[in-house]
Design a protein around this motif. Structure first.
Motif, mmCIF file in Angstrom:
data_model
loop_
_atom_site.group_PDB
_atom_site.id
_atom_site.type_symbol
_atom_site.label_atom_id
_atom_site.label_comp_id
_atom_site.label_asym_id
_atom_site.label_seq_id
_atom_site.Cartn_x
_atom_site.Cartn_y
_atom_site.Cartn_z
ATOM 1 N N ILE A 1 10.864 6.789 2.333
ATOM 2 C CA ILE A 1 11.051 6.751 0.877
ATOM 3 C C ILE A 1 11.149 8.161 0.304
ATOM 4 O O ILE A 1 11.982 8.447 -0.561
ATOM 5 C CB ILE A 1 9.907 5.975 0.207
ATOM 6 C CG1 ILE A 1 9.943 4.510 0.633
ATOM 7 C CG2 ILE A 1 9.994 6.072 -1.319
ATOM 8 C CD1 ILE A 1 8.679 3.746 0.309
ATOM 9 N N MET A 2 10.283 9.043 0.793
ATOM 10 C CA MET A 2 10.274 10.409 0.277
ATOM 11 C C MET A 2 11.341 11.292 0.912
ATOM 12 O O MET A 2 11.503 12.450 0.538
ATOM 13 C CB MET A 2 8.879 11.012 0.465
ATOM 14 C CG MET A 2 7.831 10.291 -0.373
ATOM 15 S SD MET A 2 6.157 10.938 -0.205
ATOM 16 C CE MET A 2 6.342 12.601 -0.800
ATOM 17 N N ASN A 3 12.043 10.723 1.905
ATOM 18 C CA ASN A 3 13.158 11.414 2.556
ATOM 19 C C ASN A 3 12.728 12.760 3.127
ATOM 20 O O ASN A 3 13.409 13.778 2.976
ATOM 21 C CB ASN A 3 14.328 11.602 1.578
ATOM 22 C CG ASN A 3 15.610 11.994 2.281
ATOM 23 O OD1 ASN A 3 15.832 11.608 3.433
ATOM 24 N ND2 ASN A 3 16.452 12.759 1.607
ATOM 25 N N ASP A 4 11.562 12.743 3.804
ATOM 26 C CA ASP A 4 11.055 13.977 4.396
ATOM 27 C C ASP A 4 10.258 13.631 5.653
ATOM 28 O O ASP A 4 9.093 13.227 5.580
ATOM 29 C CB ASP A 4 10.168 14.730 3.402
ATOM 30 C CG ASP A 4 9.878 16.153 3.850
ATOM 31 O OD1 ASP A 4 9.900 16.414 5.067
ATOM 32 O OD2 ASP A 4 9.631 17.013 2.991
ATOM 33 N N SER B 1 0.824 -1.209 0.000
ATOM 34 C CA SER B 1 0.000 0.000 0.000
ATOM 35 C C SER B 1 0.859 1.260 0.000
ATOM 36 O O SER B 1 0.443 2.307 -0.520
ATOM 37 C CB SER B 1 -0.964 -0.001 1.194
ATOM 38 O OG SER B 1 -0.277 -0.218 2.399
ATOM 39 N N THR B 2 2.064 1.170 0.555
ATOM 40 C CA THR B 2 2.974 2.314 0.551
ATOM 41 C C THR B 2 3.459 2.624 -0.860
ATOM 42 O O THR B 2 3.534 3.787 -1.260
ATOM 43 C CB THR B 2 4.190 2.042 1.451
ATOM 44 O OG1 THR B 2 3.756 1.720 2.772
ATOM 45 C CG2 THR B 2 5.115 3.249 1.499
ATOM 46 N N ILE B 3 3.818 1.572 -1.607
ATOM 47 C CA ILE B 3 4.380 1.777 -2.945
ATOM 48 C C ILE B 3 3.436 2.574 -3.832
ATOM 49 O O ILE B 3 3.824 3.566 -4.455
ATOM 50 C CB ILE B 3 4.725 0.427 -3.608
ATOM 51 C CG1 ILE B 3 5.908 -0.233 -2.885
ATOM 52 C CG2 ILE B 3 5.068 0.628 -5.088
ATOM 53 C CD1 ILE B 3 6.227 -1.635 -3.364
ATOM 54 N N GLN B 4 2.172 2.166 -3.904
ATOM 55 C CA GLN B 4 1.252 2.868 -4.798
ATOM 56 C C GLN B 4 0.982 4.284 -4.314
ATOM 57 O O GLN B 4 0.768 5.195 -5.125
ATOM 58 C CB GLN B 4 -0.045 2.078 -4.961
ATOM 59 C CG GLN B 4 -0.913 1.941 -3.720
ATOM 60 C CD GLN B 4 -2.088 1.002 -3.961
ATOM 61 O OE1 GLN B 4 -1.918 -0.203 -4.056
ATOM 62 N NE2 GLN B 4 -3.298 1.561 -4.074
ATOM 63 N N LEU B 5 1.021 4.485 -2.999
ATOM 64 C CA LEU B 5 0.807 5.833 -2.455
ATOM 65 C C LEU B 5 1.949 6.768 -2.837
ATOM 66 O O LEU B 5 1.717 7.866 -3.366
ATOM 67 C CB LEU B 5 0.669 5.761 -0.933
ATOM 68 C CG LEU B 5 0.489 7.098 -0.212
ATOM 69 C CD1 LEU B 5 -0.819 7.777 -0.621
ATOM 70 C CD2 LEU B 5 0.542 6.900 1.312
ATOM 71 N N VAL B 6 3.193 6.347 -2.604
ATOM 72 C CA VAL B 6 4.322 7.246 -2.875
ATOM 73 C C VAL B 6 4.537 7.471 -4.367
ATOM 74 O O VAL B 6 5.087 8.510 -4.764
ATOM 75 C CB VAL B 6 5.624 6.749 -2.212
ATOM 76 C CG1 VAL B 6 5.480 6.720 -0.705
ATOM 77 C CG2 VAL B 6 6.042 5.384 -2.748
ATOM 78 N N MET B 7 4.110 6.533 -5.201
ATOM 79 C CA MET B 7 4.214 6.732 -6.648
ATOM 80 C C MET B 7 3.435 7.970 -7.087
ATOM 81 O O MET B 7 3.790 8.633 -8.077
ATOM 82 C CB MET B 7 3.708 5.495 -7.387
ATOM 83 C CG MET B 7 4.687 4.342 -7.423
ATOM 84 S SD MET B 7 6.080 4.627 -8.533
ATOM 85 C CE MET B 7 5.263 4.541 -10.135
ATOM 86 N N ILE B 8 2.385 8.303 -6.358
ATOM 87 C CA ILE B 8 1.579 9.493 -6.666
ATOM 88 C C ILE B 8 2.063 10.697 -5.861
ATOM 89 O O ILE B 8 2.188 11.809 -6.390
ATOM 90 C CB ILE B 8 0.093 9.221 -6.375
ATOM 91 C CG1 ILE B 8 -0.403 8.013 -7.175
ATOM 92 C CG2 ILE B 8 -0.745 10.464 -6.667
ATOM 93 C CD1 ILE B 8 -0.216 8.114 -8.677
ATOM 94 N N LEU B 9 2.357 10.484 -4.589
ATOM 95 C CA LEU B 9 2.747 11.610 -3.739
ATOM 96 C C LEU B 9 4.054 12.266 -4.174
ATOM 97 O O LEU B 9 4.162 13.498 -4.181
ATOM 98 C CB LEU B 9 2.896 11.144 -2.281
ATOM 99 C CG LEU B 9 1.664 10.668 -1.521
ATOM 100 C CD1 LEU B 9 2.037 10.392 -0.072
ATOM 101 C CD2 LEU B 9 0.536 11.697 -1.591
ATOM 102 N N TYR B 10 5.044 11.449 -4.511
ATOM 103 C CA TYR B 10 6.392 11.988 -4.721
ATOM 104 C C TYR B 10 6.469 13.042 -5.830
ATOM 105 O O TYR B 10 7.010 14.136 -5.607
ATOM 106 C CB TYR B 10 7.382 10.855 -4.983
ATOM 107 C CG TYR B 10 8.810 11.322 -5.051
ATOM 108 C CD1 TYR B 10 9.486 11.732 -3.899
ATOM 109 C CD2 TYR B 10 9.489 11.376 -6.257
ATOM 110 C CE1 TYR B 10 10.790 12.177 -3.950
ATOM 111 C CE2 TYR B 10 10.808 11.816 -6.321
ATOM 112 C CZ TYR B 10 11.446 12.219 -5.161
ATOM 113 O OH TYR B 10 12.747 12.668 -5.224
ATOM 114 N N PRO B 11 5.953 12.776 -7.036
ATOM 115 C CA PRO B 11 6.058 13.811 -8.078
ATOM 116 C C PRO B 11 5.284 15.078 -7.729
ATOM 117 O O PRO B 11 5.681 16.177 -8.130
ATOM 118 C CB PRO B 11 5.481 13.132 -9.325
ATOM 119 C CG PRO B 11 4.665 11.994 -8.818
ATOM 120 C CD PRO B 11 5.320 11.551 -7.551
#
Length: 334
Positions: free
Chosen positions: A218-221, A127-137
């Protein structure tokens, strides 16, 4: 290239094998391992027969990469042994994700930080992977302040026993009256459980804590505020997420569409008037992350809502693991 898979007979392991079958993955030799009860079973891969080995036998095969998907206990015991022999381990369990000395990798986001010396690499929670794929950009453009995420997670995230329970109940077996293996504390067929993994003393589940902690790593924040609620739903095709994001800058919806449309591995499905939006029904068996229902949140400044769906066994597990392996090979780190 010698490749090993630990947990080859599990749901994720089988998807890994299926994907490798269809990819031009440069593996000259493949070795498969699973639990003791599976040792000796046979698999066919690229028209060649393979026998399931013990993990100890696998250790003697001078592998270059080994993909682990056999649970945290197995990973904690065996991953360091492979790493000590110079084998690169990509682990799909939660064993190493929050270890400050291990990389937690989604290739499209932070694959650049991998080094040749990284011998145990963690694959994030599905569930984290699909979330950060959208959040990061979006974070790169508008700087995220807060995220509120509610997940609706497929029974396949719990494993084969959960699928077996679902099928028994679908066939008409009574949860309370009939004898069959039950992995959930209540029926899952025609039900929703606000309960993914075990509850902690603070009222959150382990799954919810994973989402919150892994996303920041993952997002380093560490400054991003994030809260999560996770539910288990009687769905097979993938996980869905309702996400509310508050930015530090005012977002432009047209620009949001543009950013996500250009993001590798993301497909925008968003035409509500034509009933076009992401669903597990369409994500099943696909490697991309799907996003839609993108709209302003008029109750809060600089905020928007969106809906994310992905196949949890593919991009949420097997696909991401294989992508990490491909990146290591591309960089000539193995």
């Amino acid at each position: 290239m010698k490749l090993g898979i630990v947990g080859a007979t599990g749901m994720v392991g089988r998807v890994m094998i299926d994907q490798l079958e269809n990819l031009n993955f440069p593996s000259d030799e493949l070795y498969l391992s699973a639990s003791e009860k599976s040792i000796g079973k046979e698999f066919f891969f690229r028209k060649k027969k393979y026998t399931i080995l013990s993990i100890n036998e696998l250790l003697s095969k001078s592998l270059h990469i080994v993909l682990f998907s056999a649970g945290s206990d197995v990973s904690k015991q065996w991953a360091p042994k492979f790493a000590e022999m110079g084998v690169t381990v990509i682990d799909n369990s939660s064993a190493w994700r929050m270890d400050p000395n291990k990389k937690l990798i989604v290739p499209e986001i932070n694959g650049f930080c991998l080094k040749k010396t990284d011998k145990i690499i963690a694959n994030p929670n599905c569930s984290t992977i699909q979330l950060v794929m959208i959040l990061y950009p979006l974070h790169l453009e508008y700087c995220i302040d807060r995220v509120v995420v509610s997940t609706y997670q497929s029974i396949t995230g719990t494993g084969q026993k959960a699928l077996n329970q679902f099928n028994k109940e679908k066939e008409g077996f009574s949860y309370y009256e009939d004898e069959y293996e039950k992995i959930y504390p209540y029926p899952i067929f025609q039900n929703v459980l606000p309960h993914c993994d075990s509850f902690l003393d603070n009222g959150y589940t382990i799954e919810e804590i994973k989402l919150m902690k892994e996303t920041k790593k993952i997002m380093n924040d560490k400054k991003i505020s994030i809260t999560a609620t996770s539910a288990r739903v009687p769905v097979i095709g993938g996980h869905s997420e309702s996400v509310n994001i508050t930015f530090k800058k005012e977002p432009d919806i047209n620009r949001i569409y543009e950013i996500l449309s250009k993001t590798k591995g993301v497909i925008v499905q968003d035409s509500p008037k034509e009933n076009i939006y992401p669903m597990p029904f369409f994500s099943h068996g696909k490697d991309e992350v799907f996003v839609g229902r993108i709209r302003k949140d008029y109750s809060c400044i600089n905020s928007l809502n969106l809906w994310i769906v992905a196949d949890n066994l593919r991009k949420g597990a097997a696909t991401n693991t294989i992508q990490i392996a491909e990146l290591l090979i591309e960089k000539k780190y193995v």
